[in-house]
Design a protein around this motif. Structure first.
Motif, PDB file in Angstrom:
ATOM      1  N   ALA A 123      -9.746 -15.209   8.856  1.00  0.00           N
ATOM      2  CA  ALA A 123     -10.206 -15.413   7.479  1.00  0.00           C
ATOM      3  C   ALA A 123      -9.352 -14.634   6.496  1.00  0.00           C
ATOM      4  CB  ALA A 123     -11.676 -15.001   7.364  1.00  0.00           C
ATOM      5  N   LEU A 124      -8.955 -13.423   6.869  1.00  0.00           N
ATOM      6  CA  LEU A 124      -8.089 -12.614   6.014  1.00  0.00           C
ATOM      7  C   LEU A 124      -6.745 -13.303   5.801  1.00  0.00           C
ATOM      8  CD1 LEU A 124      -7.847  -9.865   4.550  1.00  0.00           C
ATOM      9  CD2 LEU A 124      -6.899  -8.947   6.662  1.00  0.00           C
ATOM     10  N   ALA A 125      -6.183 -13.849   6.882  1.00  0.00           N
ATOM     11  CA  ALA A 125      -4.903 -14.552   6.772  1.00  0.00           C
ATOM     12  C   ALA A 125      -5.043 -15.830   5.944  1.00  0.00           C
ATOM     13  CB  ALA A 125      -4.373 -14.887   8.166  1.00  0.00           C
ATOM     14  N   LEU A 126      -6.137 -16.564   6.136  1.00  0.00           N
ATOM     15  CA  LEU A 126      -6.342 -17.806   5.389  1.00  0.00           C
ATOM     16  C   LEU A 126      -6.519 -17.532   3.905  1.00  0.00           C
ATOM     17  CD1 LEU A 126      -6.757 -20.886   5.547  1.00  0.00           C
ATOM     18  CD2 LEU A 126      -9.191 -20.449   5.907  1.00  0.00           C
ATOM     19  N   LEU A 127      -7.265 -16.481   3.565  1.00  0.00           N
ATOM     20  CA  LEU A 127      -7.507 -16.157   2.155  1.00  0.00           C
ATOM     21  C   LEU A 127      -6.203 -15.767   1.457  1.00  0.00           C
ATOM     22  CD1 LEU A 127      -9.554 -15.671  -0.134  1.00  0.00           C
ATOM     23  CD2 LEU A 127      -9.813 -13.334   0.721  1.00  0.00           C
ATOM     24  N   THR A 128      -5.435 -14.880   2.079  1.00  0.00           N
ATOM     25  CA  THR A 128      -4.179 -14.456   1.458  1.00  0.00           C
ATOM     26  C   THR A 128      -3.180 -15.603   1.346  1.00  0.00           C
ATOM     27  OG1 THR A 128      -3.441 -13.708   3.638  1.00  0.00           O
ATOM     28  CG2 THR A 128      -4.415 -12.081   2.180  1.00  0.00           C
ATOM     29  N   THR A 129      -3.174 -16.501   2.330  1.00  0.00           N
ATOM     30  CA  THR A 129      -2.252 -17.636   2.272  1.00  0.00           C
ATOM     31  C   THR A 129      -2.626 -18.609   1.162  1.00  0.00           C
ATOM     32  OG1 THR A 129      -1.889 -17.455   4.661  1.00  0.00           O
ATOM     33  CG2 THR A 129      -1.214 -19.498   3.604  1.00  0.00           C
TER      34      THR A 129
ATOM     35  N   SER B  95      12.450 -10.582  -5.267  1.00  0.00           N
ATOM     36  CA  SER B  95      13.348  -9.942  -4.296  1.00  0.00           C
ATOM     37  C   SER B  95      12.921  -8.507  -4.021  1.00  0.00           C
ATOM     38  CB  SER B  95      14.790  -9.981  -4.807  1.00  0.00           C
ATOM     39  OG  SER B  95      15.245 -11.313  -4.965  1.00  0.00           O
ATOM     40  N   VAL B  96      12.525  -7.795  -5.081  1.00  0.00           N
ATOM     41  CA  VAL B  96      12.041  -6.420  -4.906  1.00  0.00           C
ATOM     42  C   VAL B  96      10.756  -6.407  -4.081  1.00  0.00           C
ATOM     43  CG1 VAL B  96      11.160  -4.393  -6.113  1.00  0.00           C
ATOM     44  CG2 VAL B  96      13.138  -5.636  -7.021  1.00  0.00           C
ATOM     45  N   ALA B  97       9.861  -7.343  -4.350  1.00  0.00           N
ATOM     46  CA  ALA B  97       8.604  -7.403  -3.600  1.00  0.00           C
ATOM     47  C   ALA B  97       8.843  -7.734  -2.133  1.00  0.00           C
ATOM     48  CB  ALA B  97       7.676  -8.445  -4.227  1.00  0.00           C
ATOM     49  N   ARG B  98       9.803  -8.590  -1.842  1.00  0.00           N
ATOM     50  CA  ARG B  98      10.120  -8.924  -0.452  1.00  0.00           C
ATOM     51  C   ARG B  98      10.809  -7.775   0.267  1.00  0.00           C
ATOM     52  NH1 ARG B  98      11.903 -13.680  -2.648  1.00  0.00           N
ATOM     53  NH2 ARG B  98      14.065 -12.984  -2.409  1.00  0.00           N
ATOM     54  N   ALA B  99      11.543  -6.959  -0.473  1.00  0.00           N
ATOM     55  CA  ALA B  99      12.259  -5.845   0.159  1.00  0.00           C
ATOM     56  C   ALA B  99      11.311  -4.785   0.688  1.00  0.00           C
ATOM     57  CB  ALA B  99      13.246  -5.225  -0.831  1.00  0.00           C
ATOM     58  N   VAL B 100      10.134  -4.673   0.105  1.00  0.00           N
ATOM     59  CA  VAL B 100       9.143  -3.691   0.563  1.00  0.00           C
ATOM     60  C   VAL B 100       8.352  -4.311   1.714  1.00  0.00           C
ATOM     61  CG1 VAL B 100       7.157  -2.291  -0.090  1.00  0.00           C
ATOM     62  CG2 VAL B 100       8.997  -2.724  -1.747  1.00  0.00           C
ATOM     63  N   PRO B 101       8.290  -3.669   2.878  1.00  0.00           N
ATOM     64  CA  PRO B 101       7.527  -4.237   4.008  1.00  0.00           C
ATOM     65  C   PRO B 101       6.051  -4.388   3.681  1.00  0.00           C
ATOM     66  CG  PRO B 101       8.992  -2.481   4.752  1.00  0.00           C
ATOM     67  CD  PRO B 101       9.010  -2.449   3.254  1.00  0.00           C
ATOM     68  N   THR B 102       5.419  -5.308   4.366  1.00  0.00           N
ATOM     69  CA  THR B 102       4.006  -5.583   4.120  1.00  0.00           C
ATOM     70  C   THR B 102       3.129  -4.363   4.361  1.00  0.00           C
ATOM     71  OG1 THR B 102       4.378  -7.882   4.814  1.00  0.00           O
ATOM     72  CG2 THR B 102       2.101  -7.125   4.699  1.00  0.00           C
TER      73      THR B 102
ATOM     74  N   THR C 218      -4.840  -7.540  -1.024  1.00  0.00           N
ATOM     75  CA  THR C 218      -3.865  -7.347  -2.095  1.00  0.00           C
ATOM     76  C   THR C 218      -2.484  -7.039  -1.545  1.00  0.00           C
ATOM     77  OG1 THR C 218      -5.668  -6.425  -3.423  1.00  0.00           O
ATOM     78  CG2 THR C 218      -3.437  -6.143  -4.255  1.00  0.00           C
ATOM     79  N   GLY C 219      -2.404  -6.202  -0.518  1.00  0.00           N
ATOM     80  CA  GLY C 219      -1.113  -5.876   0.071  1.00  0.00           C
ATOM     81  C   GLY C 219      -0.450  -7.065   0.739  1.00  0.00           C
ATOM     82  N   LEU C 220      -1.227  -7.834   1.488  1.00  0.00           N
ATOM     83  CA  LEU C 220      -0.683  -9.040   2.106  1.00  0.00           C
ATOM     84  C   LEU C 220      -0.312 -10.079   1.061  1.00  0.00           C
ATOM     85  CD1 LEU C 220      -3.111  -9.464   5.140  1.00  0.00           C
ATOM     86  CD2 LEU C 220      -0.747  -8.704   5.220  1.00  0.00           C
ATOM     87  N   LEU C 221      -1.062 -10.104  -0.038  1.00  0.00           N
ATOM     88  CA  LEU C 221      -0.816 -11.104  -1.074  1.00  0.00           C
ATOM     89  C   LEU C 221       0.532 -10.898  -1.748  1.00  0.00           C
ATOM     90  CD1 LEU C 221      -2.209 -13.531  -2.406  1.00  0.00           C
ATOM     91  CD2 LEU C 221      -3.148 -11.953  -4.090  1.00  0.00           C
ATOM     92  N   PHE C 222       0.920  -9.666  -1.981  1.00  0.00           N
ATOM     93  CA  PHE C 222       2.183  -9.397  -2.652  1.00  0.00           C
ATOM     94  C   PHE C 222       3.352  -9.983  -1.868  1.00  0.00           C
ATOM     95  CE2 PHE C 222       0.380  -6.949  -5.930  1.00  0.00           C
ATOM     96  CZ  PHE C 222       1.384  -6.556  -6.797  1.00  0.00           C
ATOM     97  N   HIS C 223       3.399  -9.686  -0.589  1.00  0.00           N
ATOM     98  CA  HIS C 223       4.515 -10.173   0.218  1.00  0.00           C
ATOM     99  C   HIS C 223       4.439 -11.682   0.418  1.00  0.00           C
ATOM    100  CE1 HIS C 223       7.660  -9.986   3.330  1.00  0.00           C
ATOM    101  NE2 HIS C 223       7.927  -8.800   2.839  1.00  0.00           N
ATOM    102  N   SER C 224       3.235 -12.239   0.520  1.00  0.00           N
ATOM    103  CA  SER C 224       3.089 -13.692   0.672  1.00  0.00           C
ATOM    104  C   SER C 224       3.607 -14.429  -0.553  1.00  0.00           C
ATOM    105  CB  SER C 224       1.616 -14.048   0.922  1.00  0.00           C
ATOM    106  OG  SER C 224       1.149 -13.466   2.113  1.00  0.00           O
ATOM    107  N   VAL C 225       3.257 -13.935  -1.738  1.00  0.00           N
ATOM    108  CA  VAL C 225       3.715 -14.574  -2.972  1.00  0.00           C
ATOM    109  C   VAL C 225       5.228 -14.505  -3.073  1.00  0.00           C
ATOM    110  CG1 VAL C 225       3.687 -14.393  -5.486  1.00  0.00           C
ATOM    111  CG2 VAL C 225       1.553 -14.204  -4.203  1.00  0.00           C
ATOM    112  N   ALA C 226       5.800 -13.336  -2.789  1.00  0.00           N
ATOM    113  CA  ALA C 226       7.259 -13.189  -2.867  1.00  0.00           C
ATOM    114  C   ALA C 226       7.967 -14.108  -1.883  1.00  0.00           C
ATOM    115  CB  ALA C 226       7.642 -11.729  -2.608  1.00  0.00           C
ATOM    116  N   TYR C 227       7.418 -14.243  -0.700  1.00  0.00           N
ATOM    117  CA  TYR C 227       8.005 -15.115   0.326  1.00  0.00           C
ATOM    118  C   TYR C 227       7.934 -16.593  -0.092  1.00  0.00           C
ATOM    119  CZ  TYR C 227       8.586 -17.255   4.975  1.00  0.00           C
ATOM    120  OH  TYR C 227       8.999 -18.020   6.039  1.00  0.00           O
TER     121      TYR C 227
END
Length: 287
Positions: A97-103, A135-142, A162-171
């Motif tokens: 559910a956490l993965a589905l929500l962030t995706t 690019s900056v958001a992707r450079a920081v690990p999840t 929120t942490g997973l969301l940042f990297h998901s959006v950048a990706y």
């Protein structure tokens, strides 16, 4: 004559069964090697789980003890394990559910930002600014994003989302924007020349052509988010099967529970891959 013509139409490299049908699934060297490696790994894993930490106990006695501990953990909660099977399955669904929500949230945000980041749909300045920030958001690990928001928000599912969301959006912004930039420029110019608005250009010329690629990238990100949700389950205090894996491995030292959780995660990854393949064959490829 007809039989000879059919035989001539069959390629020389194809294998024909006794019934005359062409064998479609022919074992190759790579497939045989893959099956052999997987079989060896399965045997080694079963042997290790049965003999680990049992000292000089004979092999068959150790196997019987491992099977007994496993069924005690499954059928008699509290006697053989610290987690019951329903609790483990509940943790697995929490991570899913956490993965589905962030995706889902990340895909919606990334769609809008991807349109603004595409050079053929937005101004050059706006496109460059968004690409730099992504690019900056992707450079920081999840895991670092999750740690940052765990300090800012506090331990819990909110920090993990929120942490997973940042990297998901950048990706997804990078994936979506590069797909949008590949749209034929002639189609976009024709729509603009006919008086179409910006949103009409997007939903008439861009989305219908790139929806397949968007679905593929989104599903790939969902698989990545599930792995990340398991990894950050203990770090952010979000719970889920990752937190149970952390407790079983670091506090309880129960190798059987660790093995069960790892194999459940592996099963979910295989199921997601099969579902993605079926959906791609049925909907994406046909369209």
């Amino acid at each position: 004559m007809m039989r000879n013509a059919d035989e001539a139409a069959v390629p020389s490299s194809a294998r024909v069964a006794r019934s005359g049908k062409i064998k479609v699934h022919v074992p190759t060297a790579s497939n045989v090697a893959l099956c052999a490696v997987l079989s060896i790994l399965a045997v080694v894993t079963a042997f290790a789980l049965a003999t680990m930490n049992y000292g000089k106990v004979p092999f068959f006695a150790a196997m019987a003890a491992a099977v007994e501990d496993f069924f005690m953990m499954m059928l008699q909660p509290g006697l053989g394990g610290h987690f019951t099977l329903p609790e483990v399955m509940e943790g697995l669904f929490v991570s899913l559910a956490l993965a589905l929500l962030t995706t889902f949230i990340g895909a919606v945000i990334a769609f809008v930002l991807g349109l603004l980041a595409a050079s053929n749909l937005s101004s050059k300045a706006v496109s460059n600014v968004i690409k730099v920030f992504m690019s900056v958001a992707r450079a920081v690990p999840t895991i670092l994003w999750v740690l940052v928001f765990s300090v800012a928000i506090g331990l819990g599912p909110e920090a993990a989302v929120t942490g997973l969301l940042f990297h998901s959006v950048a990706y997804l912004v990078k994936a979506y924007s590069e797909s949008f930039e590949e749209v034929d420029a002639g189609v976009l110019e024709a729509l603009r020349a006919s008086g179409a608005s910006w949103w009409q250009v997007v939903f008439r010329g861009v989305v219908p052509e790139k929806v397949n690629e968007m679905l593929s990238w989104t599903f790939i990100r969902f698989e990545i988010n599930f792995v990340n949700a398991v990894a950050v389950g203990a770090v952010a205090g979000a719970g889920g099967i990752g937190y149970q894996l952390f407790l079983a491995g670091s506090f309880y030292y129960n190798i059987h529970e660790v093995g069960l959780i790892v194999y459940l995660c592996l099963a979910v990854a295989v199921v997601l891959e099969v579902v993605a393949t079926k959906l791609r064959k049925r909907y994406i490829v046909q369209r």
